[in-house]
Design an enzyme around this catalytic site. Structure first.
Site, PDB file in Angstrom:
ATOM      1  CE  LYS A  12      12.360  12.979  -1.773  1.00 43.28           C
ATOM      2  NZ  LYS A  12      13.466  12.294  -2.451  1.00 43.28           N
ATOM      3  CG  ASP A  45      15.353   8.220   0.211  1.00 41.71           C
ATOM      4  OD1 ASP A  45      15.206   7.031  -0.127  1.00 41.71           O
ATOM      5  OD2 ASP A  45      14.660   9.150  -0.261  1.00 41.71           O
ATOM      6  CG  HIS A  84      19.261   6.077  -5.631  1.00 38.98           C
ATOM      7  ND1 HIS A  84      19.023   4.751  -5.885  1.00 38.98           N
ATOM      8  CD2 HIS A  84      18.107   6.568  -5.127  1.00 38.98           C
ATOM      9  CE1 HIS A  84      17.769   4.464  -5.551  1.00 38.98           C
ATOM     10  NE2 HIS A  84      17.197   5.548  -5.077  1.00 38.98           N
ATOM     11  CD  GLU A 135      13.958  12.966  -5.937  1.00 35.00           C
ATOM     12  OE1 GLU A 135      13.223  12.160  -6.510  1.00 35.00           O
ATOM     13  OE2 GLU A 135      14.313  12.838  -4.756  1.00 35.00           O
ATOM     14  CB  THR A 167      -0.889   0.030   1.266  1.00 33.81           C
ATOM     15  OG1 THR A 167      -0.034  -0.154   2.410  1.00 33.81           O
ATOM     16  CG2 THR A 167      -1.918  -1.086   1.254  1.00 33.81           C
ATOM     17  CG  ASP A 226       5.499   7.064  -2.882  1.00 33.44           C
ATOM     18  OD1 ASP A 226       4.529   7.751  -3.251  1.00 33.44           O
ATOM     19  OD2 ASP A 226       6.639   7.158  -3.376  1.00 33.44           O
TER      20      ASP A 226
END
Ligand SMILES: NC(=O)C1=CN([C@@H]2O[C@H](COP(=O)(O)OP(=O)(O)OC[C@H]3O[C@@H](n4cnc5c(N)ncnc54)[C@H](OP(=O)(O)O)[C@@H]3O)[C@@H](O)[C@H]2O)C=CC1
Ligand SMILES: O=C1O[C@H](COP(=O)(O)O)[C@@H](O)[C@H](O)[C@H]1O
Length: 480
Positions: A330, A239, A244, A220, A20, A22
């Site tokens: 972000k 994160d 990454h 982002e 459920t 993201d």
């Protein structure tokens, strides 16, 4: 790197934990649907979504997914194709403490598919709960012969990554463990390998003698997107940077592998990570976008970083002295994923300054940029002589877009590629335990001594301190 095998796949039960969340709605279910549409799933399969909270019943879960798949699938979702896919999807509740309902659902699905059916479990859950969920998979027998796909970040620090590795090793041999870092499966990242290792002058120019700096820039636009809980407990450094950005750094900096296999790629990246100097908090900038603390689910006094910039150094023969600038955040001005290599300037600025001092500000050195989008772009900023009487130079850009060469069809998203590879047991694009653990070690000084975050306005390029960190190199992403 192996091409997708055309051999038919055995029937599969695909289990998605955190179904459920993201990631599941944005990538995993759209990815599975894409594989189904392209005929890349086995003829016979079942999907069992799982989470602690049931959406109601299977039909309600499918409705949720129909919404998500419609929103996050490129192109049209044909209703008939969706119906054919959706009827194989169900939901079962599970938690780290109790996997009974999930285990029963997996047994039922296997019974329907026959004894050859394999099981693939994708753990799309926050890193702090991954190990407990793996234990639950062991206790219920689901892990017995299943392939286990683990999300990044793998653990939350070196100790927890080691502990997770040890728990996994008790349950499954390494061939059944798939540590995901989806940036590695981006078409453009694989294109980077082609550019570097298929021959030509770039292969020999990829070196401190020619390269003055490397920049890996992943701003982002998106903000929290309902992920306050995740970001508050994980932070952007864990994160995005430990994972990454460092993985991409590994591919940019590694020496040519003997072959494109999982073992060789992992070994070459590990060599880079061993030479990667532990990150220095004094060369790290944390930021938090203005208004973050007012978001639902965010603590009023949160010091969690939503932005990180780092200057890193690889102390090996190939890269010593070359700064690697990493940035991500972000709620920034734009969403881009760009790797740039700036080439060294000649010792004398022949064309610009009779004293030979410097090229004028604004033109910048020759820079190679790779846009890590699903439709890769490679461009080279280089000086050209402005036509006319004098010797004035101007910046120009040579650009190569793979969409212009191969058509602008719907590229296979990274998650679809990785799920297909995991089903086939191909680990080439997955990370290894040793490299992941070494990255935690390298990042540990910042985790232990994080800089206080500076504020930055939403829609900006981040705090001014990050610009100071980059100095004359700067962060400018190429115009598109
Ligand atoms: N979102 C993204 O763009 C990307 C995310 N990832 C990775 O995917 C993973 C999940 O991220 P994301 O989906 O964004 O996070 P979310 O918070 O959106 O979802 C996580 C899911 O995990 C379940 N969950 C949360 N806590 C627990 C718990 N204590 N025990 C069991 N299940 C729990 C929740 O379901 P329920 O409450 O029903 O149990 C929830 O649906 C992370 O590791 C992240 O790094 C990777 C790439 C991209
Ligand atoms: O892993 C993650 O990646 C996304 C960025 O990847 P993209 O493919 O969606 O561009 C990031 O937004 C998210 O926070 C992170 O968990």
């Amino acid at each position: 790197m192996t091409a997708a095998s055309s051999a038919p796949l055995d029937p599969q039960v695909l289990v998605v934990l955190g179904a459920t969340g993201d990631l599941a709605r944005r990538e995993i279910f759209p990815g599975l649907f894409r594989l189904f549409r392209d005929g890349l799933l086995p003829e016979d399969f079942r999907v069992v979504g799982s989470g602690r909270h049931s959406p109601g019943d299977d039909a309600a879960f499918r409705d949720q997914l129909a919404d998500a798949v419609g929103r996050f699938t490129e192109g049209t979702v044909e209703p008939a194709a969706w119906q054919a896919f959706a009827r194989r999807i169900g939901f079962a509740v599970s938690s780290a403490e109790d996997g009974t309902e999930l285990a029963a659902a997996v047994r039922r699905a296997r019974a329907e598919l026959g004894e050859r059916a394999g099981v693939l479990v994708h753990l799309s859950v926050p890193p702090a709960v991954a190990e407990d969920m793996v234990r639950m998979l062991g206790a219920t027998g689901i892990a017995d012969d299943a392939r286990l796909v683990l999300e990044k970040p793998f653990g939350t620090n070196l100790a927890s990554a080691r502990s997770l590795d040890a728990t996994l090793a008790e349950l499954a041999p390494e061939e059944r463990v798939f540590r995901i870092d989806h940036f590695l499966a981006e078409e453009a990242v694989r294109n980077l390998l082609a550019l570097r290792f298929a021959g030509g002058p770039l292969t020999s120019a990829w070196h401190r003698d020619q390269v003055a700096y490397v920049r890996i820039d992943v701003p982002e636009e998106l903000g929290l997107e309902g992920r306050a809980g995740f970001l508050e407990s994980t932070g952007t450094f864990r994160d995005m940077v430990v994972t990454h950005l460092c993985q991409v750094l590994g591919l940019v900096a590694m020496a040519p592998p003997a072959r494109l296999s999982a073992a060789e790629l992992r070994a070459e990246k590990l060599r880079v990570f061993r030479a990667l100097r532990p990150l220095d908090p004094a060369e790290t900038v944390f930021g938090q976008f203005d208004g973050y603390r007012d978001e639902d689910g965010v603590a009023a006094d949160s010091t969690v970083e939503t932005f990180v910039a780092v200057r890193a150094w690889v102390d090996d023969w190939r890269w010593r002295g070359v700064p690697f600038l990493l940035r991500t955040g972000k709620a920034m001005r734009a969403s881009r994923r760009v790797i740039s290599l700036g080439f060294r300037e000649p010792p004398v600025a022949l064309f610009d300054d009779p004293t030979g001092a410097a090229a004028p500000a604004g033109r910048g050195p020759m820079e190679l940029s790779l846009e890590l989008s699903a439709r890769p772009e490679v461009s080279l900023r280089l000086p050209v002589k402005r036509p006319g009487f004098g010797f004035e130079l101007a910046p120009a850009r040579l650009a190569l877009r793979t969409a212009d060469l191969f058509g602008d069809g719907e590229p296979l998203p990274a998650y679809a590629k990785l799920l297909a590879d995991a089903m086939r047991g191909d680990q080439t694009l997955f990370t290894g335990a040793a490299e992941v653990e070494r990255l935690w070690e390298v990042c540990d000084p910042v985790l232990r001594n994080p800089p206080a975050p500076s504020g930055y306005p939403r829609g900006s390029w981040g705090p001014a301190a990050a610009d100071r960190l980059a100095g004359a190199i700067g962060w400018a992403v190429p115009e598109r």
